[in-house]
Design an enzyme around this catalytic site. Structure first.
Site, PDB file in Angstrom:
ATOM      1  N   ARG A  75      -2.905  68.624  51.337  1.00  9.27           N
ATOM      2  CA  ARG A  75      -2.979  68.490  49.883  1.00  9.27           C
ATOM      3  C   ARG A  75      -2.221  69.621  49.182  1.00  9.27           C
ATOM      4  NH1 ARG A  75      -8.959  68.227  48.362  1.00  9.27           N
ATOM      5  NH2 ARG A  75      -8.005  68.410  46.323  1.00  9.27           N
ATOM      6  N   GLN A 106     -11.102  70.168  36.314  1.00  8.23           N
ATOM      7  CA  GLN A 106     -11.729  70.080  37.636  1.00  8.23           C
ATOM      8  C   GLN A 106     -10.653  70.114  38.718  1.00  8.23           C
ATOM      9  OE1 GLN A 106     -15.059  66.840  37.523  1.00  8.23           O
ATOM     10  NE2 GLN A 106     -13.634  66.362  35.882  1.00  8.23           N
ATOM     11  N   ASN A 107      -9.395  70.068  38.304  1.00  6.28           N
ATOM     12  CA  ASN A 107      -8.308  69.974  39.278  1.00  6.28           C
ATOM     13  C   ASN A 107      -7.994  71.333  39.891  1.00  6.28           C
ATOM     14  OD1 ASN A 107      -8.272  67.351  38.522  1.00  6.28           O
ATOM     15  ND2 ASN A 107      -6.418  67.480  37.276  1.00  6.28           N
ATOM     16  N   VAL A 108      -7.528  71.272  41.114  1.00  5.50           N
ATOM     17  CA  VAL A 108      -7.248  72.510  41.857  1.00  5.50           C
ATOM     18  C   VAL A 108      -5.745  72.637  42.117  1.00  5.50           C
ATOM     19  CG1 VAL A 108      -9.535  72.503  42.950  1.00  5.50           C
ATOM     20  CG2 VAL A 108      -7.630  71.342  44.095  1.00  5.50           C
ATOM     21  N   ASP A 109      -4.936  71.764  41.458  1.00  4.56           N
ATOM     22  CA  ASP A 109      -3.530  71.652  41.833  1.00  4.56           C
ATOM     23  C   ASP A 109      -2.567  72.576  41.089  1.00  4.56           C
ATOM     24  OD1 ASP A 109      -3.186  70.384  39.266  1.00  4.56           O
ATOM     25  OD2 ASP A 109      -3.545  68.407  40.154  1.00  4.56           O
ATOM     26  N   HIS A 124     -13.313  74.089  39.401  1.00  3.81           N
ATOM     27  CA  HIS A 124     -13.479  73.866  40.836  1.00  3.81           C
ATOM     28  C   HIS A 124     -12.517  74.702  41.674  1.00  3.81           C
ATOM     29  CE1 HIS A 124     -15.508  69.678  39.991  1.00  3.81           C
ATOM     30  NE2 HIS A 124     -16.287  70.700  39.717  1.00  3.81           N
ATOM     31  N   CYS A 132     -12.107  84.483  52.082  1.00  6.86           N
ATOM     32  CA  CYS A 132     -12.801  84.684  53.348  1.00  6.86           C
ATOM     33  C   CYS A 132     -14.123  83.907  53.332  1.00  6.86           C
ATOM     34  CB  CYS A 132     -13.045  86.177  53.549  1.00  6.86           C
ATOM     35  SG  CYS A 132     -13.935  86.512  55.068  1.00  6.86           S
ATOM     36  N   CYS A 155     -11.477  91.186  57.791  1.00  4.85           N
ATOM     37  CA  CYS A 155     -12.601  91.109  58.744  1.00  4.85           C
ATOM     38  C   CYS A 155     -12.358  90.107  59.862  1.00  4.85           C
ATOM     39  CB  CYS A 155     -13.883  90.753  57.990  1.00  4.85           C
ATOM     40  SG  CYS A 155     -13.962  89.019  57.523  1.00  4.85           S
ATOM     41  N   THR A 193     -11.055  61.452  34.559  1.00  2.22           N
ATOM     42  CA  THR A 193     -12.140  61.803  35.495  1.00  2.22           C
ATOM     43  C   THR A 193     -13.154  60.668  35.547  1.00  2.22           C
ATOM     44  OG1 THR A 193     -13.936  63.364  36.001  1.00  2.22           O
ATOM     45  CG2 THR A 193     -13.276  63.212  33.677  1.00  2.22           C
TER      46      THR A 193
HETATM   47  C1  BJW Z   1      -6.551  57.919  35.536  1.00  2.68           C
HETATM   48  C2  BJW Z   1      -5.227  57.742  35.953  1.00  2.68           C
HETATM   49  C3  BJW Z   1      -4.245  57.956  34.979  1.00  2.68           C
HETATM   50  C4  BJW Z   1      -6.484  57.385  37.651  1.00  2.68           C
HETATM   51  N1  BJW Z   1      -4.597  58.293  33.721  1.00  2.68           N
HETATM   52  N2  BJW Z   1      -6.880  58.247  34.289  1.00  2.68           N
HETATM   53  C5  BJW Z   1     -27.215  66.205  39.401  1.00  2.68           C
HETATM   54  C6  BJW Z   1     -27.507  64.963  39.906  1.00  2.68           C
HETATM   55  C7  BJW Z   1     -27.065  64.610  41.180  1.00  2.68           C
HETATM   56  C8  BJW Z   1     -26.342  65.481  41.979  1.00  2.68           C
HETATM   57  C9  BJW Z   1     -26.063  66.726  41.463  1.00  2.68           C
HETATM   58  C10 BJW Z   1     -26.503  67.076  40.195  1.00  2.68           C
HETATM   59  N3  BJW Z   1     -26.076  68.341  39.959  1.00  2.68           N
HETATM   60  C11 BJW Z   1     -25.383  68.783  41.031  1.00  2.68           C
HETATM   61  C12 BJW Z   1     -25.352  67.809  41.956  1.00  2.68           C
HETATM   62  C13 BJW Z   1     -24.691  67.883  43.277  1.00  2.68           C
HETATM   63  C14 BJW Z   1     -23.192  67.708  43.217  1.00  2.68           C
HETATM   64  C15 BJW Z   1     -22.823  66.378  42.583  1.00  2.68           C
HETATM   65  O1  BJW Z   1     -22.383  66.273  41.466  1.00  2.68           O
HETATM   66  N4  BJW Z   1     -22.908  65.304  43.346  1.00  2.68           N
HETATM   67  C16 BJW Z   1     -22.501  63.984  42.872  1.00  2.68           C
HETATM   68  C17 BJW Z   1     -21.721  63.282  43.943  1.00  2.68           C
HETATM   69  C18 BJW Z   1     -23.688  63.235  42.367  1.00  2.68           C
HETATM   70  N5  BJW Z   1     -22.548  68.789  42.493  1.00  2.68           N
HETATM   71  C19 BJW Z   1     -22.342  69.972  43.056  1.00  2.68           C
HETATM   72  O2  BJW Z   1     -22.710  70.204  44.204  1.00  2.68           O
HETATM   73  C20 BJW Z   1     -21.638  71.036  42.243  1.00  2.68           C
HETATM   74  N6  BJW Z   1     -22.341  72.254  42.309  1.00  2.68           N
HETATM   75  C21 BJW Z   1     -23.474  72.453  41.639  1.00  2.68           C
HETATM   76  O3  BJW Z   1     -23.925  71.640  40.855  1.00  2.68           O
HETATM   77  O4  BJW Z   1     -24.055  73.684  41.902  1.00  2.68           O
HETATM   78  C22 BJW Z   1     -25.414  73.864  41.535  1.00  2.68           C
HETATM   79  C23 BJW Z   1     -26.225  73.171  42.594  1.00  2.68           C
HETATM   80  C24 BJW Z   1     -26.098  73.580  43.905  1.00  2.68           C
HETATM   81  C25 BJW Z   1     -26.858  72.949  44.895  1.00  2.68           C
HETATM   82  C26 BJW Z   1     -27.695  71.901  44.562  1.00  2.68           C
HETATM   83  C27 BJW Z   1     -27.783  71.468  43.240  1.00  2.68           C
HETATM   84  C28 BJW Z   1     -27.064  72.125  42.267  1.00  2.68           C
HETATM   85  C29 BJW Z   1     -20.262  71.316  42.816  1.00  2.68           C
HETATM   86  C30 BJW Z   1     -19.341  70.159  42.673  1.00  2.68           C
HETATM   87  C31 BJW Z   1     -18.000  70.483  43.335  1.00  2.68           C
HETATM   88  C32 BJW Z   1     -17.071  69.277  43.384  1.00  2.68           C
HETATM   89  N7  BJW Z   1     -15.990  69.585  44.200  1.00  2.68           N
HETATM   90  C33 BJW Z   1     -14.900  68.621  44.329  1.00  2.68           C
HETATM   91  C34 BJW Z   1     -13.962  69.141  45.436  1.00  2.68           C
HETATM   92  C35 BJW Z   1     -13.161  70.330  44.898  1.00  2.68           C
HETATM   93  C36 BJW Z   1     -12.196  70.853  45.882  1.00  2.68           C
HETATM   94  C37 BJW Z   1     -11.159  69.832  46.232  1.00  2.68           C
HETATM   95  O5  BJW Z   1     -10.319  69.473  45.378  1.00  2.68           O
HETATM   96  O6  BJW Z   1     -11.197  69.370  47.373  1.00  2.68           O
HETATM   97  O7  BJW Z   1     -14.193  68.484  43.091  1.00  2.68           O
HETATM   98  S1  BJW Z   1     -15.461  66.962  44.660  1.00  2.68           S
HETATM   99  C38 BJW Z   1     -14.170  66.164  43.730  1.00  2.68           C
HETATM  100  O8  BJW Z   1     -14.738  65.433  42.625  1.00  2.68           O
HETATM  101  C39 BJW Z   1     -13.339  67.301  43.122  1.00  2.68           C
HETATM  102  C40 BJW Z   1     -13.081  66.791  41.745  1.00  2.68           C
HETATM  103  O9  BJW Z   1     -12.751  67.865  40.888  1.00  2.68           O
HETATM  104  C41 BJW Z   1     -14.371  66.102  41.395  1.00  2.68           C
HETATM  105  C42 BJW Z   1     -14.256  65.108  40.292  1.00  2.68           C
HETATM  106  O10 BJW Z   1     -13.382  64.077  40.629  1.00  2.68           O
HETATM  107  P1  BJW Z   1     -12.448  63.440  39.518  1.00  2.68           P
HETATM  108  O11 BJW Z   1     -11.485  64.452  39.042  1.00  2.68           O
HETATM  109  O12 BJW Z   1     -13.281  62.790  38.492  1.00  2.68           O
HETATM  110  O13 BJW Z   1     -11.607  62.390  40.372  1.00  2.68           O
HETATM  111  P2  BJW Z   1     -11.966  60.852  40.728  1.00  2.68           P
HETATM  112  O14 BJW Z   1     -11.059  60.457  41.834  1.00  2.68           O
HETATM  113  O15 BJW Z   1     -13.401  60.666  40.931  1.00  2.68           O
HETATM  114  O16 BJW Z   1     -11.598  60.049  39.412  1.00  2.68           O
HETATM  115  C43 BJW Z   1     -10.268  59.921  38.962  1.00  2.68           C
HETATM  116  C44 BJW Z   1     -10.310  59.169  37.655  1.00  2.68           C
HETATM  117  O17 BJW Z   1      -8.998  59.133  37.134  1.00  2.68           O
HETATM  118  C45 BJW Z   1     -10.791  57.719  37.777  1.00  2.68           C
HETATM  119  O18 BJW Z   1     -11.767  57.466  36.763  1.00  2.68           O
HETATM  120  C46 BJW Z   1      -9.518  56.901  37.505  1.00  2.68           C
HETATM  121  O19 BJW Z   1      -9.804  55.675  36.847  1.00  2.68           O
HETATM  122  C47 BJW Z   1      -8.752  57.836  36.610  1.00  2.68           C
HETATM  123  N8  BJW Z   1      -7.290  57.689  36.611  1.00  2.68           N
HETATM  124  N9  BJW Z   1      -5.169  57.394  37.241  1.00  2.68           N
HETATM  125  C48 BJW Z   1      -5.865  58.422  33.408  1.00  2.68           C
HETATM  126  N10 BJW Z   1      -2.880  57.785  35.265  1.00  2.68           N
END
Ligand code: BJW
Length: 250
Positions: A75, A106-109, A124, A132, A155, A193
């Protein structure tokens, strides 16, 4: 998509033009038109062949660091050769025109920074940095590292990407800035998102509850958004330039 064919709701144009403070939240969709896959596209998305918990958790890294590191290296290579698209550039144009502008991503790019956005709040983390796994020390340029995974120069512990995985806290300063911008803005726009990942997913609703106008820009209609949210359906690389042109013609 032709800009002329996109209809931007007049209410959104007026809100943007009149806003003293705008907060924007972006997700993977804004970078889709730069050629970077989103996460949740069933066929081509980043998780098409894996489960998220096999790649984006600390437990996955402990279990198979080479697999996780290679996925991120793949990636990182894609992100390093990608260029910003008109959606990223349109946000820099909005930043120049409104008195207070906060870009939460939320993007890391790194594409917002490459487009020229001055102050990007990375919720994110960044795929371009590593840190580390044991001690958290951040190592800048991931491209210069070798090994699957490379080792911490201090380390010798394994290095991991400096991103936020499921179950991990978001960086406190980024989360605080998101909370303040969300509470204080007149207009909150969520772009590209799916709104499935917390806590970022709640920001739109929190902004609405604090009295802001809210809008969503996405290729698909998003369910269960805050009441009164304006949804503009279309690719952000076309919708955002059209919005800027409508708000500030000429
Ligand atoms: C277009 C398009 C175009 C396409 N034009 N649009 C409450 C309830 C339930 C669970 C939880 C809660 N609170 C916390 C949680 C747990 C968890 C969570 O949310 N889980 C869910 C699955 C329910 N959250 C966490 O763990 C977070 N930490 C946290 O809350 O800490 C406190 C805590 C700790 C322990 C326990 C409880 C609380 C951390 C979340 C970290 C997410 N990390 C990732 C990976 C990052 C690194 C990497 O890049 O690899 O972040 S996951 C992934 O999803 C990434 C993204 O930033 C994130 C969001 O995704 P995004 O950007 O929305 O992408 P897509 O693919 O889902 O959507 C793309 C959209 O674009 C679509 O809608 C398309 O239609 C659209 N699109 N082309 C406009 N041209």
């Amino acid at each position: 998509m032709d800009h002329e064919k996109i209809i931007i709701p007049a209410a959104l144009v007026e809100c943007l033009r009149a806003a003293k403070s705008v907060a924007v939240l972006t997700g993977a969709g804004i970078s889709a038109e730069s050629g970077l896959p989103t996460f949740r596209d069933a066929m081509t998305g980043l998780w098409a062949n894996f489960r998220p918990e096999d790649l984006a958790t600390a437990r996955a890294f402990e279990r198979d660091p080479a697999l996780v590191w290679k996925w991120y290296a793949w990636r990182r290579d894609m992100a390093a050769t990608a260029t910003p698209n008109p959606g990223h550039y349109a946000l820099t144009a909005i930043e120049k025109r409104v008195p207070e502008f906060t870009l939460l991503t939320q993007n890391v790019d790194g594409l917002h920074q490459l487009a020229g956005s001055c102050d990007v709040v990375e919720l994110h983390g960044s795929i371009m940095r590593s840190r580390c796994f044991r001690e958290g020390t951040v190592v800048g340029d991931s491209d210069a590292l070798s090994g699957d995974p490379p080792r911490c120069p201090a380390c010798r512990g394994p290095l991991r990407p400096d991103v936020v995985w499921f179950g991990e806290n978001l960086p406190a300063d980024a989360l605080n800035r998101a909370a303040v911008a969300t509470q204080e803005c007149d207009l909150f726009i969520s772009i590209g998102t799916s709104g499935m990942v917390e806590p970022a997913a709640s920001l739109l609703r929190l902004a609405a509850e604090a009295g802001a106008h809210t809008a969503v820009i996405n290729v698909e209609r998003i369910a269960n958004v805050a009441p009164g949210t304006v949804q503009v359906i279309g690719p952000s690389g076309s919708v955002l330039p059209a919005l800027v042109a409508a708000a500030w013609p000429g």
